[in-house]
Design an enzyme around this catalytic site. Structure first.
Site, short mmCIF file in Angstrom:
data_model
loop_
_atom_site.label_atom_id
_atom_site.label_comp_id
_atom_site.label_asym_id
_atom_site.label_seq_id
_atom_site.Cartn_x
_atom_site.Cartn_y
_atom_site.Cartn_z
N TYR A 276 0.80 -1.22 0.00
CA TYR A 276 0.00 0.00 0.00
C TYR A 276 0.84 1.28 0.00
CZ TYR A 276 -3.61 -3.35 1.14
OH TYR A 276 -4.46 -4.43 1.11
N HIS B 139 -4.55 6.26 -0.85
CA HIS B 139 -5.15 6.04 0.47
C HIS B 139 -4.14 6.22 1.61
CE1 HIS B 139 -9.00 5.13 2.07
NE2 HIS B 139 -8.88 3.83 2.26
N PHE C 192 -5.17 -1.50 9.56
CA PHE C 192 -5.80 -1.27 8.27
C PHE C 192 -6.83 -0.16 8.44
CE2 PHE C 192 -3.77 -5.25 7.43
CZ PHE C 192 -3.24 -5.05 6.17
N ASN D 95 -9.95 0.77 7.75
CA ASN D 95 -11.33 0.76 8.25
C ASN D 95 -11.45 0.49 9.73
OD1 ASN D 95 -11.97 1.29 5.61
ND2 ASN D 95 -12.87 -0.70 5.21
N ASN E 118 -14.15 5.77 5.55
CA ASN E 118 -14.43 4.71 6.52
C ASN E 118 -13.49 4.71 7.71
OD1 ASN E 118 -16.67 3.72 5.14
ND2 ASN E 118 -15.42 2.36 3.89
#
Length: 185
Positions: free
Chosen positions: A14, A19, A64, A66, A112
């Site tokens: 990632y 994000h 992570f 969320n 989120n």
């Protein structure tokens, strides 16, 4: 003391994605102020140091995106810091690319990670810096936020993160209104 949380997803997979601009901004803050963010605690990587004369704890949740609130709740409970001394840094598809939206409080919008933080803290009364990453013209939102920036976008984002770092310095100095007036755009 301020708790500054950068949101992102852990792991090399990632790194550099849209994000993860919250993580990137936190890493830049750490480097600029000589803070090592390398202790594993509260389901996060953390580091303690100073921005100006103000003590700060830099936090990169490893839960992570969320589930970011799990880590933030643990940090806030441990340090017993007032909610107004929490600053959350995160990507935002509802803000134009390269723009910043600084707020003293408010809803999670479509994010989120922020939704989870607000739910678990049971408050939205903390400052946040939303970093505009653009939005997909069409296609899957998940794919969009997990993609990397183009070369041109990367150069512009570097300038955006530099401005965000200056805004954080103002907020930590007790001047959220000044940060909003100078850097919202």
């Amino acid at each position: 003391m301020y708790i500054i949380v950068g949101l992102g997803n852990p792991g090399k997979k990632y790194a550099g994605t849209r994000h993860n601009v919250g993580f990137e901004l936190l890493d830049q803050l750490a480097e600029a102020h000589g803070i090592k963010v390398d202790k594993i605690k509260f389901k996060a990587l953390i580091g303690e140091g100073f921005i100006g004369s103000e003590k700060v704890v830099l936090v990169k949740p490893q839960t992570f995106m969320n589930l970011s609130g799990e880590s933030v709740r643990e940090v806030m409970h441990f340090y017993k810091v007032d909610e107004t001394k929490l600053i959350v840094l995160y990507d935002d598809i509802d803000t134009a690319f390269g723009k910043l939206r600084i707020r003293k409080k408010g809803s999670a919008g479509t994010h989120n990670g922020m939704r989870n933080i607000i739910y678990l803290l049971q408050t939205d009364g903390f400052p946040r810096i939303r970093i505009g990453i653009g939005s997909p013209e069409r296609g899957d939102l998940r794919d969009f936020v997990l993609n990397r920036f183009s070369k041109d976008e990367r150069a512009e984002m570097a300038l955006t993160l530099e401005r965000a770092g200056k805004a954080i310095a103002l907020i930590v100095d007790g001047n959220v209104d000044g940060a909003m007036n100078q850097f919202n755009g």
